[in-house]
Structure formats: C-alpha cells, structure tokens
Design a protein around this motif. Structure first.
Motif, PDB file in Angstrom:
ATOM      1  N   MET A 113       0.960  -1.133  -0.094  1.00 35.34           N
ATOM      2  CA  MET A 113      -0.264  -0.177   0.043  1.00 35.34           C
ATOM      3  C   MET A 113       0.938   1.082   0.055  1.00 35.34           C
ATOM      4  O   MET A 113       1.826   1.326   0.497  1.00 35.34           O
ATOM      5  N   LEU A 114       0.288   2.107  -0.504  1.00 37.16           N
ATOM      6  CA  LEU A 114       1.164   3.589  -0.570  1.00 37.16           C
ATOM      7  C   LEU A 114      -0.103   4.637  -0.674  1.00 37.16           C
ATOM      8  O   LEU A 114      -1.208   4.551  -1.217  1.00 37.16           O
ATOM      9  N   TYR A 157       2.424  -0.940 -11.900  1.00 42.62           N
ATOM     10  CA  TYR A 157       2.968  -1.952 -10.718  1.00 42.62           C
ATOM     11  C   TYR A 157       1.997  -2.518 -10.125  1.00 42.62           C
ATOM     12  O   TYR A 157       2.059  -3.265  -9.223  1.00 42.62           O
ATOM     13  N   GLY A 158       0.741  -2.493 -10.669  1.00 43.20           N
ATOM     14  CA  GLY A 158      -0.382  -3.139  -9.980  1.00 43.20           C
ATOM     15  C   GLY A 158      -1.081  -2.663  -8.862  1.00 43.20           C
ATOM     16  O   GLY A 158      -2.157  -2.898  -8.458  1.00 43.20           O
ATOM     17  N   PHE A 159      -0.919  -1.193  -8.675  1.00 41.99           N
ATOM     18  CA  PHE A 159      -1.534  -0.576  -7.389  1.00 41.99           C
ATOM     19  C   PHE A 159      -2.598   0.128  -8.152  1.00 41.99           C
ATOM     20  O   PHE A 159      -2.920   0.459  -9.274  1.00 41.99           O
ATOM     21  N   ALA A 160      -3.590   0.623  -7.327  1.00 39.22           N
ATOM     22  CA  ALA A 160      -4.986   1.037  -7.757  1.00 39.22           C
ATOM     23  C   ALA A 160      -5.613   1.909  -6.497  1.00 39.22           C
ATOM     24  O   ALA A 160      -5.345   1.280  -5.332  1.00 39.22           O
ATOM     25  N   HIS A 178      -6.582   8.514  -2.884  1.00 42.14           N
ATOM     26  CA  HIS A 178      -5.874   8.514  -1.546  1.00 42.14           C
ATOM     27  C   HIS A 178      -5.072   7.301  -1.230  1.00 42.14           C
ATOM     28  O   HIS A 178      -3.918   7.195  -1.165  1.00 42.14           O
ATOM     29  N   GLN A 179      -5.824   6.192  -0.729  1.00 44.20           N
ATOM     30  CA  GLN A 179      -5.049   5.079  -0.474  1.00 44.20           C
ATOM     31  C   GLN A 179      -5.078   4.084  -1.516  1.00 44.20           C
ATOM     32  O   GLN A 179      -6.019   3.628  -2.250  1.00 44.20           O
ATOM     33  N   TYR A 180      -3.678   3.816  -1.690  1.00 39.84           N
ATOM     34  CA  TYR A 180      -3.726   2.840  -2.919  1.00 39.84           C
ATOM     35  C   TYR A 180      -3.203   1.361  -2.419  1.00 39.84           C
ATOM     36  O   TYR A 180      -2.501   1.357  -1.429  1.00 39.84           O
ATOM     37  N   LEU A 181      -3.935   0.386  -3.274  1.00 37.15           N
ATOM     38  CA  LEU A 181      -3.426  -1.031  -2.750  1.00 37.15           C
ATOM     39  C   LEU A 181      -3.051  -1.840  -3.781  1.00 37.15           C
ATOM     40  O   LEU A 181      -3.332  -1.315  -4.878  1.00 37.15           O
ATOM     41  N   ARG A 182      -2.349  -2.696  -3.318  1.00 34.55           N
ATOM     42  CA  ARG A 182      -1.593  -3.699  -4.354  1.00 34.55           C
ATOM     43  C   ARG A 182      -1.719  -5.107  -4.003  1.00 34.55           C
ATOM     44  O   ARG A 182      -0.894  -5.430  -3.032  1.00 34.55           O
ATOM     45  N   ASP A 209      -7.692  -7.445 -14.040  1.00 30.87           N
ATOM     46  CA  ASP A 209      -6.280  -7.251 -13.715  1.00 30.87           C
ATOM     47  C   ASP A 209      -6.166  -6.994 -12.225  1.00 30.87           C
ATOM     48  O   ASP A 209      -7.222  -6.736 -11.474  1.00 30.87           O
ATOM     49  N   VAL A 210      -5.121  -7.598 -11.498  1.00 31.27           N
ATOM     50  CA  VAL A 210      -4.757  -7.195 -10.156  1.00 31.27           C
ATOM     51  C   VAL A 210      -5.097  -5.749  -9.644  1.00 31.27           C
ATOM     52  O   VAL A 210      -5.419  -5.541  -8.578  1.00 31.27           O
ATOM     53  N   ARG A 211      -5.057  -5.000 -10.684  1.00 33.15           N
ATOM     54  CA  ARG A 211      -5.007  -3.449 -10.040  1.00 33.15           C
ATOM     55  C   ARG A 211      -6.724  -3.445 -10.032  1.00 33.15           C
ATOM     56  O   ARG A 211      -7.227  -2.697  -9.002  1.00 33.15           O
ATOM     57  N   GLU A 212      -7.601  -3.969 -10.809  1.00 39.31           N
ATOM     58  CA  GLU A 212      -9.040  -3.721 -10.553  1.00 39.31           C
ATOM     59  C   GLU A 212      -9.484  -4.452  -9.284  1.00 39.31           C
ATOM     60  O   GLU A 212     -10.450  -4.104  -8.468  1.00 39.31           O
ATOM     61  N   LEU A 213      -8.677  -5.906  -8.982  1.00 38.04           N
ATOM     62  CA  LEU A 213      -9.109  -6.433  -7.767  1.00 38.04           C
ATOM     63  C   LEU A 213      -8.727  -5.601  -6.575  1.00 38.04           C
ATOM     64  O   LEU A 213      -9.329  -5.686  -5.419  1.00 38.04           O
ATOM     65  N   SER A 214      -7.792  -5.064  -6.823  1.00 41.89           N
ATOM     66  CA  SER A 214      -7.152  -4.114  -5.575  1.00 41.89           C
ATOM     67  C   SER A 214      -7.957  -3.099  -5.245  1.00 41.89           C
ATOM     68  O   SER A 214      -8.220  -2.542  -4.305  1.00 41.89           O
ATOM     69  N   ALA A 215      -8.242  -2.408  -6.376  1.00 42.46           N
ATOM     70  CA  ALA A 215      -9.377  -1.410  -6.382  1.00 42.46           C
ATOM     71  C   ALA A 215     -10.637  -1.548  -5.547  1.00 42.46           C
ATOM     72  O   ALA A 215     -11.148  -0.625  -4.811  1.00 42.46           O
TER      73      ALA A 215
END
Length: 442
Positions: free
Chosen positions: A147-148, A159-162, A327-331, A395-401
């Motif tokens: 997260m970041l 990098y897969g973050f969303a 604001h909060q990004y997850l991966r 994609d892992v981005r959408e799953l993270s979102a």
C-alpha cells in the motif's frame, strides 16, 4: 503482524536480486541503508528532500528523522561516478503495517513511502527496478498486500497499484451551516498537544478496524500530527481538543489551526488538521464545536470519508463544498490470503481470472462467499470450470481497487476494465456497507 516476517526481519531483508542485477548492469548500486550509520542515513534523507523539492535538511532535522523513522526499511540506488557518490540518486522506504479490511479484520501490508528518483537519473529504469524489487521482496516474505499514498497518481498503476479509498476535502461556510445534528451529553475541552499525542495512538487503534482502509499508524506520525517533534515549527498555531463522554472516557480528539481575516474579523478560517472519533457522540460533539467557533467564517478539513454523516448534520448542505481525490492505494500480492481476510456483502460463487504483469499474484481462483460474510479461496487449474460460478476476468489492479468496497465491480465492468458473466452479482458480494477511508498520509 504476519507470522512469516516481523518488521525487524523486514528491515534486515536483502534487496531483490533481480532488481540489483538490473541496476548493476547500468553501473548503479542498489542496497539498503542502516539507521545505525548516521552519515549514510543523512545522505539518504537529503536525497528524499531533494526528490520532493524540499530544502536541505539541517543536523537537528536529520537527527529527529533518524529517531522517528527507525522502524523503516530504507533502500537507495547509488552512482559511484556522481560527484556526490554518498548521496543516493533514488530512494524508497517501507515497513509492515496493518490495513483494515471490510468486516473489522486487519491484514499485514508492506507500506511504501519516500519513492524518489533524482532528475539527473530519470528514464533509466530505476524507479521500475526499485518498486518491482520491493514488491517481489514483500511477496517473498509472505505479505499479502502492499500500500502507499502518492504524490503523482499516474505512476503506480503499471506496478499493479490502484486507488482503493478516496478522500474528501470539505470547505464549509459556517454562517450557513446551522447545526441540526445530535446534541451529545459529553463535553469538549482544550488539552495540551502533548496530551493529544499521548491519547491518539490507543484511540486510533480502538477505531481503525471499523474503517476499511485505515492503517496502523507509526509512532512518529503522531508527533507530526500533534506538533510534538522537537524540531517542529509554528506549533503555537495548533490547538488541541478532546471529547469526553458522560462517563469521562475520551472518545474523540481534534487538532486545528485558525487563520485570521484582517478584512473581516468575524471571518477567520479554521483548518482541521486531524479529527479522530471512536463513537457517534464524539463525532457529533467535535464537529458541532468546530462549526460553532466564534469569529469563524470557514472551516476546512481534508482526508475525510466520501460519505460523512456531517453532510446530514447541517441544515444547508450547500454550505459545504466537497471535492474528492484518490488517496489510499492498494496492491494485492497474495490473492487467497487477501480475499480470505475480508468480509463480503452477499453470498456467491466466483471464478476470478486475475492477470498480473509482474507475475506476482496472477492465476485462476475460486471464491466461495458464505452468508455470514466469510469466504474461502482456492487456486484453480486453467481448465477448471466449477459449476454455478460467476466468471470474472480482471487485472490485479482492478481487484485491488475493489478490495475495500470503495468501487463496485459492476462500475469497473461498465468502465471496460472488468469482464463478468454477472457483474451485478459480483458487485453485491464484493461491495461493503462502510465506505473506505484513510485519515493520514504516509
């Protein structure tokens, strides 16, 4: 914390071998930096300041940061041919912290910060090597999530973050915002900033698991919020208040500043730096206090939820101007571990076909969500076709979102980012009734 790695073990972990080799071929050295090496830490911190276009750090600031960031794993990229060879040309820092998931549980995550690349060394693949290396190292250590929070929102999707939790900024005209909310029987009192610093960690830990997206806040952040760092500037502008319920228990805290208006002394501006509440009464009590301050025309607050009860506690909703931002990004790094750690809004059976360009979390997975909100997740072979399952490709981005419930999978499907045989069913199951939020930057 995860059983597979402690924060101390994470700090001592070596850098990713593949990224180290990639940077070596470019004539660069990729290594961790120890807090126990003061000159090396000073060079690393000066590089971070330069990367964020801040001024050079003085000795006191360096000493305080070395103390308050001792929990972080620091990494730098060095160019031996540069005139300042002891100052890295790129930096990254990370640590292990819990992030709250829907349902009240928290999972360990690799929190990433201080990502910089010197303008003299851009477009050499340095940022990619650092971020991919940090993610591979975190996944290898058994962490299910990274997260970041970001300065530039377009950099991290590759990098897969969303963005998984948005934040709202409020600007409220107090003369129009007559209070119509509850009138709790507790009391609001001014307290020393040092007292707020003492109370905040325990109160935050009491409240954070009920808010998806909130994190386990490092100790040094509370000194920044309360203005109790020994090198802090302009702390005389900060005012701290607490809310105590009828039984005397402190259930809310706030820090704010006041900026006067020389043209009209009745129209000062209050900026809420931080507001923390563990109960509905504390929320109502502190907001009413802030909106009814004398000689104040405007109240501003940021890092608020996208669905604040405050909207319904003032009689003229047009008194508030609200803006939203990512604001909060997850991966997600481990699909089964991450998905089994959260609760679900409705039962359902889904085959998730997850792609991941970095090869960390991709694959086919069967998620069975039960009526009680729990779920089991198993990895499938490519040719497995479980009966009665909704097929979802993403994609892992959408799953993270969608992980925190802040965006519906049906919405992402309409945006062309998710393919599902029944997007509405996926939205019902993956949705959550508490909006995600994150009340700090890190």
């Amino acid at each position: 914390m995860t059983d597979s790695v402690t924060n101390e073990a994470w700090k001592a972990a070596p850098v990713d071998a593949a990224s180290r080799q990639a940077l070596t071929t470019r004539g660069l050295e990729y290594r961790t930096v120890s807090h126990d090496d003061p000159p090396a830490f000073a060079g690393w911190l000066q590089a971070v300041a330069r990367g964020f276009q801040d001024g050079e750090r003085n000795d006191e600031h360096i000493a305080v940061n070395r103390e308050l960031t001792a929990y972080r794993r620091l990494t730098g990229v060095y160019d031996a041919a540069a005139p300042m060879a002891d100052t890295p040309v790129a930096t990254i820092a990370s640590w292990i912290a819990e992030v709250s998931a829907p349902g009240g549980r928290a999972i360990p995550s690799c929190a990433i910060t201080s990502v910089t690349v010197a303008p003299t060394h851009r477009r050499r693949g340095i940022a990619r090597a650092m971020l991919e290396g940090e993610l591979r190292a975190a996944a290898g250590a058994g962490l299910p999530m990274a997260m970041l929070t970001v300065s530039e929102s377009t950099l991290y999707g590759r990098y897969g973050f969303a963005p998984a939790a948005a934040s709202a900024s409020w600007t409220i005209e107090t003369k129009r915002a007559r209070w119509v909310g509850p009138q709790p029987d507790g009391r609001v009192d001014f307290i020393p900033r040092a007292r707020l610093r003492e109370l905040a960690p325990e109160l935050h830990d009491r409240a954070r698991r009920g808010a998806p997206g909130e994190i386990e806040v490092p100790a040094g952040h509370w000194d920044n919020i309360a203005g109790t760092r020994r090198d802090a500037k302009d702390t005389d502008k900060l005012r701290a208040v607490q809310y105590a319920d009828a039984g005397g228990q402190v259930t809310g805290l706030a820090v704010y500043t006041v900026e006067g208006n020389d043209d009209d002394f009745t129209k000062a501006t209050v900026t809420v730096g931080y507001l923390l509440t563990a109960t509905d009464d504390a929320y109502a009590g502190l907001w009413r206090f802030l909106l009814e301050l004398d000689l104040v025309g405007t109240v501003k607050a940021s890092e608020q939820s996208v669905d604040e009860p405050l909207w319904w506690m003032i009689d003229d909703q047009r008194a508030a101007t609200i803006t939203l931002r990512d604001h909060q990004y997850l991966r997600i790094l481990d699909v089964p571990a991450a998905l089994e750690a959260r609760s679900y809004g409705a039962p359902g059976r889904f085959v998730l076909d997850v792609t991941d360009l970095l090869g960390i979390a991709g694959g086919r997975f069967l998620l069975d969500a039960a009526a009680d909100g729990t779920a089991s997740v198993t990895r499938l072979a490519d040719d497995d076709r479980p009966t009665g399952a909704v097929e979802v490709a993403l994609d892992v981005r959408e799953l993270s979102a969608a992980y925190l419930g802040g965006v519906l999978l049906a919405t992402l499907a309409q945006a062309g980012l998710v393919q599902a045989t029944d997007a509405d069913a996926a939205a019902r199951t993956f949705g959550w009734h508490v909006p995600p939020r994150l009340s700090v930057w890190y």
